[in-house]
Structure formats: structure tokens, C-alpha cells
Motif scaffolding. Structure first.
Motif, PDB file in Angstrom:
ATOM      1  N   SER A   1       1.972   1.057  -0.027  1.00 11.73           N
ATOM      2  CA  SER A   1       0.795   0.606   0.703  1.00 11.73           C
ATOM      3  C   SER A   1       0.123  -0.501  -0.088  1.00 11.73           C
ATOM      4  O   SER A   1       0.295  -0.596  -1.309  1.00 11.73           O
ATOM      5  CB  SER A   1      -0.183   1.764   0.935  1.00 11.73           C
ATOM      6  OG  SER A   1      -0.554   2.360  -0.301  1.00 11.73           O
ATOM      7  N   ARG A   2      -0.624  -1.346   0.599  1.00  9.43           N
ATOM      8  CA  ARG A   2      -1.255  -2.470  -0.094  1.00  9.43           C
ATOM      9  C   ARG A   2      -2.352  -1.953  -1.028  1.00  9.43           C
ATOM     10  O   ARG A   2      -2.937  -0.896  -0.814  1.00  9.43           O
ATOM     11  CB  ARG A   2      -1.819  -3.474   0.907  1.00  9.43           C
ATOM     12  CG  ARG A   2      -2.957  -2.967   1.758  1.00  9.43           C
ATOM     13  CD  ARG A   2      -3.460  -4.039   2.727  1.00  9.43           C
ATOM     14  NE  ARG A   2      -4.570  -3.555   3.537  1.00  9.43           N
ATOM     15  CZ  ARG A   2      -5.838  -3.673   3.193  1.00  9.43           C
ATOM     16  NH1 ARG A   2      -6.158  -4.254   2.043  1.00  9.43           N
ATOM     17  NH2 ARG A   2      -6.803  -3.222   3.974  1.00  9.43           N
TER      18      ARG A   2
ATOM     19  N   SER B   1      -2.730  -8.001  -4.524  1.00  3.95           N
ATOM     20  CA  SER B   1      -2.320  -6.648  -4.177  1.00  3.95           C
ATOM     21  C   SER B   1      -3.123  -6.111  -3.005  1.00  3.95           C
ATOM     22  O   SER B   1      -2.568  -5.518  -2.081  1.00  3.95           O
ATOM     23  CB  SER B   1      -2.481  -5.732  -5.396  1.00  3.95           C
ATOM     24  OG  SER B   1      -2.174  -4.396  -5.079  1.00  3.95           O
TER      25      SER B   1
ATOM     26  N   GLY C   1      -1.943  -7.506   0.159  1.00  9.42           N
ATOM     27  CA  GLY C   1      -0.556  -7.209   0.507  1.00  9.42           C
ATOM     28  C   GLY C   1       0.403  -8.325   0.176  1.00  9.42           C
ATOM     29  O   GLY C   1       1.483  -8.404   0.758  1.00  9.42           O
ATOM     30  N   GLN C   2       0.045  -9.182  -0.781  1.00  9.73           N
ATOM     31  CA  GLN C   2       0.883 -10.309  -1.179  1.00  9.73           C
ATOM     32  C   GLN C   2       1.694  -9.944  -2.428  1.00  9.73           C
ATOM     33  O   GLN C   2       1.265  -9.118  -3.233  1.00  9.73           O
ATOM     34  CB  GLN C   2       0.015 -11.531  -1.480  1.00  9.73           C
ATOM     35  CG  GLN C   2      -0.798 -12.019  -0.299  1.00  9.73           C
ATOM     36  CD  GLN C   2       0.059 -12.687   0.753  1.00  9.73           C
ATOM     37  OE1 GLN C   2       0.990 -13.413   0.453  1.00  9.73           O
ATOM     38  NE2 GLN C   2      -0.250 -12.425   2.014  1.00  9.73           N
TER      39      GLN C   2
END
Length: 503
Positions: A121-122, A254, A257-258
Motif C-alpha cells: 500500500s502507498r 511514498s 505512491g511513486q
């Protein structure tokens, strides 16, 4: 049936931080079902279906009782899919299907697939940092990628079926899954180099000045002159990320979501959003509130190609982040702060057809169209850009035959030398004069340079911000030459970048 009341530590993302949350589960009689309370959003409520399918797929029994899940504190809105794993763990522990021992010492985060496997998960970096502050160990997906420093003490869970024997049997997060991201060693990555750019010595000089003093930069020139090629090589002349800069950048990437593998290697971010980007996409926003491109460029370069094509309100939203190095987004549920200390590099055509001032092709735009096109950028934003340079079309002979020009390594040496001299000078002046003079007066001008600067500022009608920024550019040029005092020539070159011919 086991303990009727179980508490499992987890977290929710708020801005670029992870906030502690406790998953409380109570099992009671009544109509069988699973209720989630505590201000969950739609993605959290959907966990009910994922948790039921995952529990059944892993061979556990779905309780024929009513299970109430409370996400405390209830006044904070919970978002994301990272609650799947802690909810499943709490339900299994409350129904006596997994041991309770050790659960309170782990921070569980992870999304569940329908077959019971745990997916990343992000926000893994933010969760790991929170676990370290709270004195807990992170329990997340075995596929999670973390830097080596944060992966120490973390545990990887491939599927919730691994919890049947208790958390004491969980393996540590593997080093190969938590290291540099599996993208090869830094030496194996081919990076662009300024030696590929021919016949652009003036633009390269301006880029060294911008990199040495962290000045905003705008390149103006016809299509095909190499503006984008130059901008994409700017990170190669910037020093590697410091530990503090890398930690902040990894946290932002983070949460968004990168990937963080380039940051782990010390590479500075380079973000180049398309000109159709919205204001929320550029400075941040949305629901849940996410960092924008200016924050993802924190510690690196934000490249805006075709600058006049951006929406006017989007461009003007850059003014405050460029000054404060922080974006503050106010919502009903509070204020979200995102760091955004970036270096702006922009490129623009001089007119709609792109050939205004081009010796090779004639411009077909009317004066009114040119004025309207150039006016899209706006004076307040232009006032915050320190270095403006014209990029001319390279000579055909140099492009075809190739030519040897200054490369990234030599330009990086110039940048590092200028920054080191500036640090030495500031430390010496601080020791000699205490805090020293503030503002432009504290930059250290020679008498004739100061008189020339005053005369030029009055003649060009520079405002207070313009004077301060020209002074900073002149100070950077002097640092590049190793001069303790700013000379008349340094001021003249700085004014040349300010008193531009176009835009």
C-alpha cells in the motif's frame, strides 16, 4: 470464542505523515455481519468484502456473529486500503483463530487480495517512520520496498495464512526487496549528459548559474533549439541529495505512491508535468489530499515546458510555493502542509508560431497575438524567475558533424565550487560581523558595482523583489569566480538575464 475485545495498531495517511490509528474489534451476537465505524471512507468500507473473501480463501472460518470494527480515534477521517490487513488480523484474533501474542507490538498495514495475499500500500516510508517513533515493528506486505535503514526490524507478510502460527514466525522484510529497488547499480544506469548538447554555451552558462544559486530559470527560443534537452540534463549538474533531503523526498513519493528507488540512489527528482495539468495536480489537493507535482519535485527540478500553454490560474498558484517552499492546503478537516523546495526550470516559445526573433524563419504572428501569448505567463510569476536566457537555433554544421562542448561533469564541478565558496564566505562573514547585514546590502558589492546597480535599477524600473533577485544572481556569479565582493561585471551579467529581449 476467544477474546471479545482486540486492539491492533495501524495508521492512516494525512498529508505526508502517518497518524496512529487503533483497530478495535468486538464480537457479539445478533445478525451476522461486519460493521466498520470511525469515519471510514469508501475505500475503507470496501474492506468488508475483501476481508471476508481473504479469510475464507486462506482456510479460516468466517464468524457467524456480528463483528464491529472501530477505527480510533473516530474523529479522524480514515482513507486508503492499508486497513485491510489490520482489520483481518483483528477479526481473526478476536475469534481465536490466530494467537494474540505479539500483535500489540506490530504496526500492521497492507491491502488484501481476494486470495488472502498481502499487497503493498502507498505510504510505506511514512508507516515505517511512524513505527520507529512509536517503538513498534512494521508488519506489511513482503513485496514492500523500503530503504535499508527503515527496513530494519520490519516484517513481511506474503498472505494472512502465514499468521496461523503467530507473528513470531514472520520473516524479516527481505533485504533484496527493501534495498535499492532492484533496478541495478548506479553505475549501470545511463544518464543524459550536457556534452550531447551542441552550440549552446550561453544557455549552459545560465544553467550553471541557476544550479549554483538555486535560481528559477526560463529558456526562450524557437522550436527545436534544444530547450527541453537542456532542461532534462539539469539534475546531472546538481549535487546528490543530502540525507535530510532524501528522507523528505522519499516520504513525499511514498505517500503519493511513486517509486523511491532513484531517491535511494541519491538522484534528485525531475518532474515534467504536461501543460494540461490542473491546479490540484500541480500544487496538491483532491480527496484524499495528495501532494502535487511541486512537492514531488522537492529537492529537485520542476520543469514546465511550453509555459504559456499552462492555464493562467495554474501558473499563478506557483507564486506562493516558490516563495515559502511549502504548500498549505486548507480543508474542512484541517490544514495539510507539503514541503516543496524545488528549482524551477521553464521553457517557452517567443510567440505562437515560435519564430519571433529567429534568423532562419520569419514570424507570422501579429503584434497583438504575440503580446497576448507572452502575457499568459503573468508579470508576478515572471518577477519570481531570476534567470531568463534566449536559446538560439544551433548551427546546422555543429548538429550534423557534432562538436565537443562542456559536459555535465565539468559543469557540476563549477556548481560545487561555487556552493563551497559561498558556504565559506557566509561562514567567514558570520564570524566577522555576527549575523551581518540583511538583504541586498549584505551581499557585498564593490563601490563602483553598487553605484552601477543603483543606476541600472532606476533606469530599468526594477521593483524591490527584482532588485533583490538581481543581487542574488550577481552574488552567485561572483561566487563562481571566487570573488568575495560583487564586481560591476557580475552585476552587468545578472542584469542581462533580467532585462530580457523577449517575454
Amino acid at each position: 470464542m476467544g477474546s471479545p475485545d482486540v486492539r491492533i495498531p495501524t495508521a492512516t495517511l494525512r498529508g505526508v505523515e502517518a497518524v496512529p490509528v487503533t483497530v478495535e474489534v468486538s464480537v457479539s451476537g445478533g445478525i451476522p455481519g461486519l460493521s466498520i465505524v470511525g469515519m471510514p471512507d469508501a475505500s475503507v468500507l470496501e474492506a468488508r468484502s475483501r476481508v471476508r473473501c481473504a479469510i475464507k480463501a486462506c482456510g479460516y472460518k468466517i464468524p457467524r456473529l456480528h463483528v464491529t470494527v472501530n477505527l480510533a480515534p473516530a474523529e479522524i477521517r480514515k482513507t486508503g486500503t492499508a486497513f485491510d490487513l489490520p482489520i483481518a488480523v483483528a477479526v481473526l484474533a478476536a475469534t481465536g483463530q490466530i494467537p494474540l501474542d505479539g500483535l500489540s507490538g506490530l504496526l500492521f498495514v497492507g491491502e488484501l487480495a481476494l486470495d488472502g495475499s498481502v499487497c503493498p500500500s502507498r505510504g510505506a516510508v511514512a508507516h515505517a517512520a511512524l513505527a520507529e517513533r512509536e517503538g513498534l515493528s512494521l508488519a506489511c506486505s513482503a513485496q514492500t520496498r523500503l530503504p535499508l535503514g527503515l527496513s530494519t526490524g520490519a516484517y513481511g507478510i506474503s498472505a494472512i495464512s502465514r499468521l496461523r502460527a503467530g507473528v513470531g514466525e514472520l520473516p524479516p522484510l527481505a533485504a533484496d526487496a527493501a534495498g535499492t529497488g532492484g533496478e541495478g547499480a548506479p553505475g549501470a544506469i545511463e544518464r543524459p549528459d550536457f556534452s550531447d548538447v551542441v552550440d549552446q554555451d550561453m544557455a549552459k552558462r545560465a544553467m550553471v548559474i541557476a544550479a549554483a544559486g538555486r535560481h528559477g530559470m526560463l529558456m526562450v527560443g524557437p522550436p527545436g533549439s534544444g530547450k527541453t534537452m537542456l532542461a532534462r540534463r539539469m539534475p546531472t549538474i546538481l549535487p546528490p541529495l543530502t540525507d535530510a533531503e532524501r528522507s523528505e523526498a522519499m516520504l513525499i513519493h511514498s505517500v503519493a505512491g511513486q517509486p523511491i528507488a532513484p531517491l535511494v540512489r541519491g538522484e534528485r527528482p525531475f518532474r515534467a508535468p504536461h501543460h494540461s495539468i490542473s491546479m490540484g495536480g500541480l500544487v496538491g489537493g483532491g480527496r484524499p489530499v495528495m501532494p502535487g507535482e511541486v512537492s514531488l519535485a522537492h529537492g529537485g527540478v520542476l520543469f514546465l515546458d511550453e509555459l504559456p500553454e499552462f492555464a493562467s490560474n495554474v501558473l499563478q498558484s506557483l507564486r506562493q510555493p516558490m516563495e515559502d517552499h511549502e504548500v498549505r492546503i486548507v480543508r474542512v478537516d484541517g490544514v495539510y502542509a507539503f514541503p516543496c523546495d524545488f528549482q524551477l526550470v521553464a521553457a517557452a516559445n517567443p510567440c505562437p508560431c515560435g519564430h519571433l526573433g529567429d534568423d532562419a524563419q520569419e514570424c507570422t504572428c501579429s503584434p497583438a497575438r504575440v503580446a497576448a501569448y507572452q502575457g499568459r505567463i503573468g508579470g508576478p510569476l515572471m518577477d519570481r524567475i531570476d534567470v531568463v536566457v534566449d536559446v538560439h537555433r544551433p548551427a546546422s554544421t555543429d548538429v550534423i558533424r557534432g562538436s565537443d562542448g562542456i559536459g555535465s561533469a565539468e559543469m557540476l564541478d563549477q556548481v560545487m565550487a561555487a556552493r563551497e565558496f559561498a558556504s565559506w564566505r557566509e561562514a567567514r562573514e558570520g564570524a566577522r560581523h555576527g549575523m551581518g547585514a540583511r538583504g541586498v546590502a549584505g551581499l557585498g558589492f564593490q563601490p563602483d558595482a553598487c553605484a552601477f546597480f543603483v543606476d541600472s535599477a532606476e533606469r530599468l524600473a526594477l521593483g524591490g523583489r527584482g532588485i533583490a533577485r538581481v543581487g542574488r544572481v550577481a552574488r552567485t556569479i561572483a561566487d563562481m569566480d571566487g570573488h568575495e565582493l560583487v564586481s560591476r561585471d557580475d552585476v552587468g551579467e545578472a542584469l542581462q538575464y533580467r532585462s530580457r529581449r523577449q517575454l
